[in-house]
Design a protein around this motif. Structure first.
Motif, PDB file in Angstrom:
ATOM      1  N   GLY A   1       0.810  -1.209   0.000  1.00 48.85           N
ATOM      2  CA  GLY A   1       0.000   0.000   0.000  1.00 48.85           C
ATOM      3  C   GLY A   1       0.842   1.257   0.000  1.00 48.85           C
ATOM      4  N   ARG A   2       1.904   1.256   0.800  1.00 45.38           N
ATOM      5  CA  ARG A   2       2.786   2.431   0.830  1.00 45.38           C
ATOM      6  C   ARG A   2       3.549   2.581  -0.492  1.00 45.38           C
ATOM      7  NH1 ARG A   2       5.223   2.831   6.980  1.00 45.38           N
ATOM      8  NH2 ARG A   2       3.284   2.341   8.072  1.00 45.38           N
ATOM      9  N   ALA A   3       4.009   1.456  -1.024  1.00 44.87           N
ATOM     10  CA  ALA A   3       4.712   1.522  -2.305  1.00 44.87           C
ATOM     11  C   ALA A   3       3.783   1.977  -3.422  1.00 44.87           C
ATOM     12  CB  ALA A   3       5.316   0.156  -2.635  1.00 44.87           C
ATOM     13  N   SER A   4       2.513   1.588  -3.341  1.00 39.96           N
ATOM     14  CA  SER A   4       1.548   1.988  -4.378  1.00 39.96           C
ATOM     15  C   SER A   4       1.389   3.497  -4.423  1.00 39.96           C
ATOM     16  CB  SER A   4       0.198   1.322  -4.113  1.00 39.96           C
ATOM     17  OG  SER A   4       0.299  -0.084  -4.212  1.00 39.96           O
ATOM     18  N   LEU A   5       1.378   4.140  -3.263  1.00 38.74           N
ATOM     19  CA  LEU A   5       1.283   5.604  -3.249  1.00 38.74           C
ATOM     20  C   LEU A   5       2.488   6.231  -3.941  1.00 38.74           C
ATOM     21  CD1 LEU A   5      -0.061   6.250   0.369  1.00 38.74           C
ATOM     22  CD2 LEU A   5      -1.296   6.544  -1.789  1.00 38.74           C
ATOM     23  N   SER A   6       3.672   5.675  -3.679  1.00 36.68           N
ATOM     24  CA  SER A   6       4.877   6.183  -4.348  1.00 36.68           C
ATOM     25  C   SER A   6       4.814   5.943  -5.848  1.00 36.68           C
ATOM     26  CB  SER A   6       6.123   5.524  -3.760  1.00 36.68           C
ATOM     27  OG  SER A   6       6.268   5.837  -2.394  1.00 36.68           O
ATOM     28  N   LEU A   7       4.345   4.762  -6.248  1.00 37.01           N
ATOM     29  CA  LEU A   7       4.214   4.466  -7.677  1.00 37.01           C
ATOM     30  C   LEU A   7       3.200   5.398  -8.334  1.00 37.01           C
ATOM     31  CD1 LEU A   7       4.245   0.565  -7.674  1.00 37.01           C
ATOM     32  CD2 LEU A   7       5.877   2.038  -8.859  1.00 37.01           C
ATOM     33  N   ASP A   8       2.096   5.662  -7.641  1.00 40.52           N
ATOM     34  CA  ASP A   8       1.079   6.543  -8.221  1.00 40.52           C
ATOM     35  C   ASP A   8       1.585   7.970  -8.320  1.00 40.52           C
ATOM     36  OD1 ASP A   8      -1.623   6.814  -9.250  1.00 40.52           O
ATOM     37  OD2 ASP A   8      -2.022   8.011  -7.458  1.00 40.52           O
ATOM     38  N   ASN A   9       2.341   8.415  -7.304  1.00 39.03           N
ATOM     39  CA  ASN A   9       2.947   9.745  -7.389  1.00 39.03           C
ATOM     40  C   ASN A   9       3.892   9.833  -8.582  1.00 39.03           C
ATOM     41  OD1 ASN A   9       1.606  10.613  -5.092  1.00 39.03           O
ATOM     42  ND2 ASN A   9       3.299  10.114  -3.722  1.00 39.03           N
ATOM     43  N   ALA A  10       4.696   8.780  -8.768  1.00 39.17           N
ATOM     44  CA  ALA A  10       5.619   8.765  -9.904  1.00 39.17           C
ATOM     45  C   ALA A  10       4.855   8.725 -11.219  1.00 39.17           C
ATOM     46  CB  ALA A  10       6.557   7.563  -9.796  1.00 39.17           C
ATOM     47  N   ARG A  11       3.773   7.955 -11.263  1.00 38.79           N
ATOM     48  CA  ARG A  11       2.952   7.878 -12.487  1.00 38.79           C
ATOM     49  C   ARG A  11       2.363   9.246 -12.826  1.00 38.79           C
ATOM     50  NH1 ARG A  11      -2.626   7.125 -13.641  1.00 38.79           N
ATOM     51  NH2 ARG A  11      -3.069   7.384 -11.423  1.00 38.79           N
ATOM     52  N   ARG A  12       1.810   9.915 -11.831  1.00 34.21           N
ATOM     53  CA  ARG A  12       1.207  11.233 -12.074  1.00 34.21           C
ATOM     54  C   ARG A  12       2.257  12.256 -12.492  1.00 34.21           C
ATOM     55  NH1 ARG A  12      -3.803  12.396  -8.788  1.00 34.21           N
ATOM     56  NH2 ARG A  12      -4.801  10.388  -8.432  1.00 34.21           N
ATOM     57  N   PHE A  13       3.408  12.210 -11.805  1.00 34.76           N
ATOM     58  CA  PHE A  13       4.470  13.147 -12.163  1.00 34.76           C
ATOM     59  C   PHE A  13       4.956  12.904 -13.582  1.00 34.76           C
ATOM     60  CE2 PHE A  13       9.066  13.814 -12.557  1.00 34.76           C
ATOM     61  CZ  PHE A  13       9.125  15.193 -12.363  1.00 34.76           C
ATOM     62  N   THR A  14       5.153  11.628 -13.939  1.00 35.31           N
ATOM     63  CA  THR A  14       5.616  11.291 -15.283  1.00 35.31           C
ATOM     64  C   THR A  14       4.620  11.763 -16.332  1.00 35.31           C
ATOM     65  OG1 THR A  14       6.795   9.363 -14.422  1.00 35.31           O
ATOM     66  CG2 THR A  14       6.336   9.404 -16.778  1.00 35.31           C
ATOM     67  N   ARG A  15       3.328  11.563 -16.050  1.00 29.76           N
ATOM     68  CA  ARG A  15       2.299  11.977 -17.003  1.00 29.76           C
ATOM     69  C   ARG A  15       2.278  13.494 -17.173  1.00 29.76           C
ATOM     70  NH1 ARG A  15      -3.480  10.100 -15.260  1.00 29.76           N
ATOM     71  NH2 ARG A  15      -3.035  11.668 -13.670  1.00 29.76           N
ATOM     72  N   GLU A  16       2.337  14.224 -16.057  1.00 33.63           N
ATOM     73  CA  GLU A  16       2.302  15.685 -16.169  1.00 33.63           C
ATOM     74  C   GLU A  16       3.581  16.215 -16.793  1.00 33.63           C
ATOM     75  OE1 GLU A  16       2.090  19.628 -13.315  1.00 33.63           O
ATOM     76  OE2 GLU A  16       0.972  17.835 -12.742  1.00 33.63           O
TER      77      GLU A  16
END
Length: 723
Positions: A423-438
């Protein structure tokens, strides 16, 4: 004298001493047998403290234990080491009986000297309950109503030896001053007064001369006599320093430090894999779904010759074995799984799959995946946990935990731990996904808004570079442009919009358009900046007054800009700047100067305090306009950055494109691909803190301009070949 018989395998009685001791530990009666055993006459010992008969190191503990036992008024027995008058010691078996009648509170104490072979265990208390408490693996101690320790069992003694203190006979604050000890003493006294037990109180004690800390789970309850009168407080403590619960908390703490250190999807996935092996599993894979694009053909367009379907791309993996023999796919590869596999079920249900004993028998889903089955059997995989990776309602992929070398199957507690880490890693992955997309959107927007081709015409030769920053804030708002003006003149502009991300890129595009529009009015540089400043203020006021909150222009306060106009016919360059770093000029003889140009105020302040300065440039001079990211760094001040820029520019004979590359290489700290060109590899160990924009313009003189125009006209008049 006592002469023990050598080689005796059992205790041998050597003589009995009889004495009377009161409840305060004072000797009130003495016999000849006591004098023979311990060397004191009645005149020497009666009326004095019984601590004279104890070893000095045991005296405080012995006296406290005696006083506490005396209050119980119940017979007791045990073993201790007594001290003779000459200072030598003697092991003795003690039996004590309370005397009654006439209001007496004295005790009759009999001490029998014994010798014990080295192989004999320490004599425990004489009752089964006493034996259980004394040898219990749980530390048991007893305190009086003041919090003074009167008895500890063997486990508690072991802990006392570890911390170089003996608690018996002392209040805890005498040994460890501080708030923690004070709180324990207050708790003991409260339990003694109220009789209300305290369960599972956590206490921490440092181990002297080390960085180690022991953590105990303690229980306190009152001891009452047969009439219900309080006698003392019993403490039972269990060392939980290495318990599974604490280990899991420490693992979670370490996971927070090691996973998600960057905003890069692939690196975050690999950090999770590296953290889990070998700490949690023998083999792990991190497979991401289509919601986290990693490049390549979309998964839904791919097909498989068998029944398996493409569901994931592998983003991370780790194994305790070199070469990772468990893995059928490499990092970045498409992962195919059968539709009926636990991988697809976990993905669809968003629920973890827990299989402590992996079933590889015929009739399971592995029949549809023979390659995986062969690999499982070949590598000895026997326990499996699949945890979906999801954050903010988005399913990102799965983490697959496997054991093969470790024979212990995964437990339910480990499943809960893996889910928490995932769960904690998923938040980091989602942050990275959003940052990469933007970031990708910002870069795409910025690339489309920046000029695709720069041409200096007859007046100048130009070259440019743009490098986006490596920071988490995203792409900045740096821009540059070359604007052709009437009369063989050309305008050069470099600007920097405050902020990062897609909004900064959009504001940059608006600034570039406005500057181009104002340049068409053929305004002097200082007047163009004044018009730009006034326009931005007016547009910002309109934005802030409209419904829906502030718009892009209301966020444009603090933009900086430098604008220069070069006239080919006069070789004069007129410049003005609005809070921007000063231009640099490289003359043909290799000299580099920074013209004294009034700094002006940033665009959007409404002050419009700008001035132009004009300088005549020799033919072949280079004008360098840039943003602050080129000269500013955390390690050096602005003056040092300008000095380094001057040194990097001081190469007058170098072609402009090569000079542009050399300046970026010298001033930045990392080799990278830039807009317009690829910088060669160079030793640059750090990342860029800010965007960098660089515009170089090499001036031409009137004669070269006329010659170039004549050649162009001659080429246009030549007859073109047919065909």
């Amino acid at each position: 004298m006592i002469n023990p018989t050598a080689g005796t395998s059992e205790s041998t009685r050597m003589g009995t001493a009889v004495a009377m001791i009161d409840v305060r530990g004072t000797v009130t009666g003495w016999t000849e047998g006591a004098g023979e055993l311990l060397g004191y006459t009645a005149a020497e010992i009666v009326g004095r403290s019984a601590t004279l008969l104890m070893k000095p190191r045991l005296a405080p503990r012995g006296l406290a234990e005696w006083i506490w036992r005396a209050r119980l008024r119940e017979p007791w027995s045990g073993r201790t080491e007594l001290r003779r008058r000459d200072g030598t010691g003697v092991r003795a078996s003690i039996e004590a009986f309370p005397l009654s009648g006439g209001g007496r509170k004295d005790w009759l104490v009999m001490a029998t000297a014994v010798t014990v072979t080295e192989a004999s265990p320490r004599t425990p208390p004489q009752t089964p309950l006493g034996t259980a408490l004394a040898r219990s693996p749980i530390a048991v101690s007893i305190c009086d109503g003041d919090g003074r320790y009167v008895w500890v069992n063997e486990e508690a003694e072991r802990w006392d030896r570890l911390v170089h203190n003996q608690r018996v006979g002392h209040v805890l604050t005498e040994l460890w001053p501080g708030s923690e000890s004070g709180a324990v003493v207050a708790l003991i006294r409260r339990v003694f007064e109220t009789g209300v037990p305290v369960i599972e109180r956590e206490q921490r004690w440092p181990v002297p001369d080390t960085d180690e800390e022991r953590v105990f789970s303690c229980m306190y309850f009152r001891l009452d006599d047969a009439e219900g009168r309080p006698l003392g407080v019993c403490c039972m403590a269990t060392d939980i320093s290495r318990s599974d619960g604490r280990k899991h908390l420490l693992v979670l703490s370490e996971a927070g430090k090691n996973i998600g250190t960057t905003l890069d999807v692939m690196r975050t996935a690999q950090e999770l894999a590296d953290f889990a092996v070998p700490r949690l599993a023998d083999y792990i894979t991190i497979d991401l779904a289509e919601s986290v694009p990693l490049g390549g053909e979309p998964l839904q367009r791919l097909t498989s010759p068998d029944q398996r379907v493409p569901v994931f791309r592998r983003a991370g993996a780790a194994s305790i074995h070199s070469g990772m023999p468990e893995s059928l796919w490499g990092i970045g590869d498409v992962v195919f799984v059968p539709p009926s596999s636990p991988f697809t079920r976990a993905l669809c249900s968003r629920e973890s799959h827990y299989e402590p004993v992996l079933d590889t028998s015929p009739g399971t889903w592995l029949d549809q995946d023979p390659d995986r089955l062969r690999n499982i059997r070949a590598t000895g995989m026997h326990s499996l946990i699949i945890v979906p990776l999801q954050a903010r309602g988005t399913l990102l992929g799965e983490a697959v935990f496997v054991r093969n070398d470790n024979p212990v199957s995964f437990s339910r507690d480990e499943l809960l731990l893996f889910q928490e880490i995932a769960g904690r890693a998923s938040l980091s992955l989602d942050n990275a996904r959003r940052f990469t997309r933007e970031r990708a959107a910002s870069l795409a927007l910025q690339r489309n808004l920046l000029p695709q081709r720069l041409a200096g015409g007859k007046a100048i030769e130009v070259a440019s570079r743009y490098l986006p920053a490596d920071t988490h804030e995203g792409v900045g708002g740096d821009w540059f442009d070359v604007i052709h003006l009437p009369g063989d003149r050309v305008g050069l502009v470099v600007g920097d919009v405050v902020g990062h991300g897609i909004n900064a890129a959009a504001r940059m595009g608006q600034f570039r358009t406005v500057v181009r529009t104002l340049a068409e009015l053929d305004l002097p540089p200082h007047e163009l900046l004044s018009r730009l400043d006034s326009l931005v203020v007016r547009l910002a006021e309109q934005d802030s007054g409209e419904a829906g909150g502030p718009g892009l222009w209301s966020q444009a306060m603090g933009a900086t800009c430098v604008y220069a106009v070069y006239d080919l016919s006069t070789r004069i360059c007129t410049m003005a700047r609005a809070g921007h770093p000063p231009p640099a000029v490289l003359t043909p003889d290799g000299g580099v100067t920074f013209p004294e140009l009034p700094a002006g105020t940033p665009i959007g302040t409404g002050l419009s305090s700008y001035e132009s300065r004009s300088i005549e440039l020799p033919e072949g001079s280079v004008i360098a306009l840039y943003t602050d990211g080129l000269i500013e760094s955390r390690e050096a001040d602005l003056d040092e950055g300008l000095r380094r820029l001057g040194s990097a520019l001081a190469h007058p004979g170098v072609p402009l494109e090569d000079l542009c590359t050399e300046v970026i290489t010298a001033m930045s700290l990392k080799p990278r691909r830039t807009s317009g060109a690829v910088i060669p590899d160079a030793a640059m160990p750090e990342l860029l803190d800010d965007d960098i924009a660089l515009l170089l313009a090499r001036t031409r003189g009137p004669s070269r301009g006329r010659n170039r125009r004549a050649v162009t006209e001659d080429r246009e008049q030549r007859p073109r070949p047919r065909g």
